[in-house]
Design a protein around this motif. Structure first.
Motif, PDB file in Angstrom:
ATOM      1  N   UNK A 166      17.387  -7.724  23.649  1.00  0.00           N
ATOM      2  CA  UNK A 166      17.547  -7.035  22.401  1.00  0.00           C
ATOM      3  C   UNK A 166      17.009  -5.994  22.289  1.00  0.00           C
ATOM      4  N   UNK A 167      16.014  -5.006  23.215  1.00  0.00           N
ATOM      5  CA  UNK A 167      15.133  -4.027  23.684  1.00  0.00           C
ATOM      6  C   UNK A 167      16.990  -2.914  23.948  1.00  0.00           C
ATOM      7  N   UNK A 168      17.188  -3.381  24.560  1.00  0.00           N
ATOM      8  CA  UNK A 168      18.419  -2.614  25.655  1.00  0.00           C
ATOM      9  C   UNK A 168      19.439  -2.672  24.461  1.00  0.00           C
ATOM     10  N   UNK A 169      19.821  -3.440  23.690  1.00  0.00           N
ATOM     11  CA  UNK A 169      20.873  -3.223  22.016  1.00  0.00           C
ATOM     12  C   UNK A 169      20.167  -2.526  22.074  1.00  0.00           C
ATOM     13  N   UNK A 170      18.869  -2.324  21.082  1.00  0.00           N
ATOM     14  CA  UNK A 170      18.890  -1.219  20.846  1.00  0.00           C
ATOM     15  C   UNK A 170      18.588  -0.270  20.604  1.00  0.00           C
ATOM     16  N   UNK A 211      18.575   3.630  28.028  1.00  0.00           N
ATOM     17  CA  UNK A 211      18.042   2.384  27.104  1.00  0.00           C
ATOM     18  C   UNK A 211      17.422   1.607  27.922  1.00  0.00           C
ATOM     19  N   UNK A 212      17.618   1.206  29.985  1.00  0.00           N
ATOM     20  CA  UNK A 212      17.081   0.517  30.534  1.00  0.00           C
ATOM     21  C   UNK A 212      16.164   1.016  30.698  1.00  0.00           C
ATOM     22  N   UNK A 213      15.966   2.354  30.666  1.00  0.00           N
ATOM     23  CA  UNK A 213      14.288   2.814  31.179  1.00  0.00           C
ATOM     24  C   UNK A 213      13.684   2.438  29.955  1.00  0.00           C
ATOM     25  N   UNK A 214      14.246   3.239  28.554  1.00  0.00           N
ATOM     26  CA  UNK A 214      13.250   2.887  27.722  1.00  0.00           C
ATOM     27  C   UNK A 214      12.684   1.300  26.912  1.00  0.00           C
ATOM     28  N   UNK A 215      13.132   0.288  27.402  1.00  0.00           N
ATOM     29  CA  UNK A 215      13.683  -0.993  28.408  1.00  0.00           C
ATOM     30  C   UNK A 215      12.382  -1.177  28.719  1.00  0.00           C
ATOM     31  N   UNK A 216      12.303  -0.590  29.944  1.00  0.00           N
ATOM     32  CA  UNK A 216      11.503  -1.227  30.665  1.00  0.00           C
ATOM     33  C   UNK A 216      10.267  -0.499  30.429  1.00  0.00           C
ATOM     34  N   UNK A 217      10.328   0.847  29.745  1.00  0.00           N
ATOM     35  CA  UNK A 217       8.561   1.455  28.960  1.00  0.00           C
ATOM     36  C   UNK A 217       8.067   0.293  28.056  1.00  0.00           C
ATOM     37  N   UNK A 218       9.138  -0.245  27.253  1.00  0.00           N
ATOM     38  CA  UNK A 218       8.658  -0.335  25.802  1.00  0.00           C
ATOM     39  C   UNK A 218       7.545  -1.923  26.673  1.00  0.00           C
TER      40      UNK A 218
END
Length: 154
Positions: free
Chosen positions: A119-123, A63-70
């Motif tokens: 928000x994105x980490x939770x999402x 989730x954190x990796x996705x948030x960083x990319x996002x």
């Protein structure tokens, strides 16, 4: 996405700008709704599918990796495109649009970083892929209000 972008514009015009219903610019609301339908929804929804393929899994680290990319790759590009499209839809010349982007981009990106990373980490951690766009758009009603105000102020 279109309805929520339109709703964000209504909130921006009525609560932030305090235009009143007589001063409400219905064409502006329609433009924002169209941008939501034709740009925001398809692009963000597609991005989430790509991101899920790039970084599969559902752990906290994922989730954190996705948030960083996002937030590091997608958000800056998306925001610039959104501001450019809004300026074009509002009839700005190329030079006027570029000046408006230069005026608004940094503030909008900083505000983005104040709202979206948690928000994105939770999402990405709690929400299945098929519901992520809906969750983001519900949270984004306030963000859409801000974007509409930012993109449409003179």
């Amino acid at each position: 996405a279109g309805a929520l972008m339109g709703a964000g514009d209504v909130i921006a015009q009525q609560l932030v700008e305090q235009r009143g219903w007589r001063g409400h610019q219905g064409s502006r609301t329609a433009k924002m709704a169209a941008i939501g339908c034709c740009f925001v929804g398809p692009v963000v929804g597609g991005w989430y599918r790509v991101l899920d393929r790039l970084v599969p899994g559902a752990t906290k680290a994922v989730a954190v990796k996705k948030m960083v990319l996002d937030q590091g790759a997608f958000a800056p590009c998306f925001l610039g495109c959104f501001l450019a499209i809004t300026g074009a839809v509002n009839g700005l010349s190329l030079q006027e649009n570029w000046a408006k982007i230069q005026q608004d981009y940094t503030d909008a990106l900083i505000t983005n970083y104040c709202i979206w990373p948690p928000v994105q980490v939770a999402n990405f951690y709690f929400v299945p892929l098929k519901h992520r766009l809906a969750v983001v758009q519900c949270v984004a009603i306030v963000w859409n209000c801000y974007l509409s105000w930012k993109a449409n102020r003179t």
